[in-house]
Design an enzyme around this catalytic site. Structure first.
Site, PDB file in Angstrom:
ATOM      1  NE  ARG A 257      12.937  -0.895  14.058  1.00  0.00           N
ATOM      2  CZ  ARG A 257      14.184  -1.186  13.775  1.00  0.00           C
ATOM      3  NH1 ARG A 257      14.531  -1.505  12.547  1.00  0.00           N
ATOM      4  NH2 ARG A 257      15.100  -1.177  14.710  1.00  0.00           N
TER       5      ARG A 257
ATOM      6  CE  LYS B 218      33.645  -7.818  17.001  1.00  0.00           C
ATOM      7  NZ  LYS B 218      33.984  -7.387  15.659  1.00  0.00           N
TER       8      LYS B 218
ATOM      9  N   GLY C 217      18.032  -4.010  19.173  1.00  0.00           N
ATOM     10  CA  GLY C 217      17.381  -5.133  18.487  1.00  0.00           C
ATOM     11  C   GLY C 217      17.369  -6.425  19.286  1.00  0.00           C
TER      12      GLY C 217
ATOM     13  N   GLY D  48      21.105   2.154  19.169  1.00  0.00           N
ATOM     14  CA  GLY D  48      22.211   3.113  19.208  1.00  0.00           C
ATOM     15  C   GLY D  48      21.729   4.485  19.646  1.00  0.00           C
TER      16      GLY D  48
HETATM   17  P1  AMP Z   1      25.706  -6.443  19.800  1.00  0.00           P
HETATM   18  O1  AMP Z   1      25.324  -6.340  18.367  1.00  0.00           O
HETATM   19  O2  AMP Z   1      27.057  -5.904  20.116  1.00  0.00           O
HETATM   20  O3  AMP Z   1      24.632  -5.914  20.739  1.00  0.00           O
HETATM   21  O4  AMP Z   1      25.852  -7.994  20.116  1.00  0.00           O
HETATM   22  C1  AMP Z   1      24.786  -8.883  20.024  1.00  0.00           C
HETATM   23  C2  AMP Z   1      25.330 -10.252  19.796  1.00  0.00           C
HETATM   24  O5  AMP Z   1      26.239 -10.583  20.831  1.00  0.00           O
HETATM   25  C3  AMP Z   1      24.307 -11.353  19.785  1.00  0.00           C
HETATM   26  O6  AMP Z   1      24.193 -11.834  18.482  1.00  0.00           O
HETATM   27  C4  AMP Z   1      24.875 -12.400  20.726  1.00  0.00           C
HETATM   28  O7  AMP Z   1      24.813 -13.706  20.220  1.00  0.00           O
HETATM   29  C5  AMP Z   1      26.325 -11.977  20.855  1.00  0.00           C
HETATM   30  N1  AMP Z   1      26.948 -12.440  22.105  1.00  0.00           N
HETATM   31  C6  AMP Z   1      26.493 -12.273  23.359  1.00  0.00           C
HETATM   32  N2  AMP Z   1      27.288 -12.872  24.240  1.00  0.00           N
HETATM   33  C7  AMP Z   1      28.294 -13.451  23.544  1.00  0.00           C
HETATM   34  C8  AMP Z   1      29.424 -14.233  23.908  1.00  0.00           C
HETATM   35  N3  AMP Z   1      29.675 -14.531  25.191  1.00  0.00           N
HETATM   36  N4  AMP Z   1      30.239 -14.650  22.931  1.00  0.00           N
HETATM   37  C9  AMP Z   1      29.987 -14.344  21.654  1.00  0.00           C
HETATM   38  N5  AMP Z   1      28.929 -13.602  21.238  1.00  0.00           N
HETATM   39  C10 AMP Z   1      28.089 -13.165  22.177  1.00  0.00           C
END
Ligand code: AMP
Length: 396
Positions: free
Chosen positions: A35, A198, A354, A377
């Protein structure tokens, strides 16, 4: 609207909002300077044009009060080294010390203000605070795409104080041009890949993308709420009950809008959330109790790769599994490689966020895709067709 490449900076102080929210290790050393490097072209343009530079940024989430841990002094050596000249630092972003430092700046000099988020007025977009920031510059440049979707004092309110002398930095300009290229492409099919933990945080993104794309791949932890909505058994996988109905609604809307939603057909399951857990592969809709899905399975890797390689525009945000653990990184690697292949075949490929950026860097593929965005985002909101306050403030 003024463009940075035809603005006369001579004898002026440019107040630049940059994104120096970089990762630090426990010794407070910068572990990834991407960055900082990304901000250099804009800083250099001002300096070469005979101006002085006042930099402002946030770092971390200090909760509106000063905190040693989040001081921007931790990045000043890296910044000076990358820029090839000394950068001085003010002890705050507003107040006597900062004003004294910015008012005596001469052409060619660079001042870094202390973390904007040491004041709660930054995130609330406070006008009085923004006015105090504005005193540091004769013109204002926004070069921080990562925060362009936030109506903060330094990204949005401050622009009011520069009715004519406000512009995008080189990085932000480039981000906008690349997003527009993806959004307004005449080439089809357009494919969006959304992953991550999520569904709750990305549901509106998926919903809005239904108007823009032909196919959507949903991977990562989000996929299991989608699988459950189809009546599947997902064992102990990540599940957001409150979003089950929304997931069902997404499928209905997708049919209406003739968009294909793809979730993983098979899944790598584990008996524990650990790299060395026992693993197996099963259908995503038949995960036994006591097991959780942590990555897409081998059949899905093939089918997702072929979708990606046959698309003309690909947008990617979010990992396909728990890619931080080697055992569950294969799906994310497969997607990264397929993006590189699609690019070679002439597709326009763009990714941000990220985790996706960390993944593509980790596998050394960042040069093999069309564009790597500095916003996660912000990128998603832009692609959804939303007006980002940081962009609107300059265009107004
Ligand atoms: P986000 O911040 O919503 O983009 O989520 C990123 C995170 O999702 C990463 O740290 C991944 O380890 C986690 N992740 C991806 N797939 C899974 C899964 N099947 N179960 C739990 N965590 C997950």
């Amino acid at each position: 609207m003024i463009r940075i490449d035809n603005y006369d900076f001579s004898g002026k102080r440019a107040l630049i909002r940059v994104d120096f929210n970089v990762p630090l290790n426990e010794r407070m050393e910068v572990t990834d300077a991407t960055r900082i490097e990304a901000a250099l072209p804009t800083i250099t343009m001002v300096l070469n044009g005979g101006g002085a530079v006042v930099l402002m940024s946030h770092l971390g989430r200090p909760k509106g009060e000063p905190s040693e841990k989040f001081s921007l002094k931790h990045i000043i050596d890296t910044l000076s080294e990358k820029l090839g000249r000394e950068v001085t630092m003010a002890t705050d972003c507003i107040g006597e010390d900062a004003r004294a430092a910015s008012s005596k700046l001469r052409a060619g000099q660079v001042l870094l203000l202390e973390n904007l988020r040491f004041h709660k007025e930054e995130t609330s977009g406070d006008e009085f605070f923004a006015g105090q920031l504005a005193e540091h510059g004769d013109c204002y440049i926004n070069d921080a795409f990562g925060t362009a979707h936030r109506a903060h004092a330094s990204t949005t309110t401050v622009a009011k104080f520069f009715p004519t002398d406000k512009m995008f930095g080189a990085l932000l300009q480039n981000e906008i041009e690349n997003m527009n290229r993806a959004l307004h492409s005449e080439n089809k099919p357009v494919l969006a890949i959304i992953g991550g933990a999520k569904i709750s945080t990305k549901i509106t993104v998926v919903e809005n993308l239904l108007d823009k794309v032909d196919d959507i791949i949903i991977g990562g932890g989000m996929a299991y709420t989608m699988a459950k909505a189809k009546g599947g058994r997902i064992g102990d996988s990540l599940f957001e009950e409150d979003f089950l109905e929304t997931a069902k609604m997404l499928y209905e809307k997708a049919v209406e809008k003739k968009v294909n939603i793809h979730i993983p057909s098979d899944t790598v399951i584990a008996d524990e959330f650990r790299n060395d857990a026992s693993t197996d592969v099963c259908l995503t809709t038949e995960i036994p109790d006591g097991w959780m899905g942590l990555d897409i399975g081998p059949k899905t890797m093939d089918s997702f790769s072929s979708l990606i390689e046959n698309a003309k525009v690909v947008l990617w945000n979010g990992p396909m599994g728990v890619f931080e653990m080697e055992t569950f990184a294969k799906g994310t690697v497969a997607v990264a490689k397929a993006l590189a292949t699609a690019t070679k075949k002439g597709a326009y490929t763009l990714l941000g966020g990220g985790d996706s950026v960390a993944a593509i860097n980790k596998f050394g593929l960042s040069e093999q895709v069309s564009y790597v965005s500095t916003g996660g985002g912000a990128m998603l909101e832009y692609l959804e067709g939303k007006t980002l306050p940081g962009i609107a403030a300059i265009e107004d």
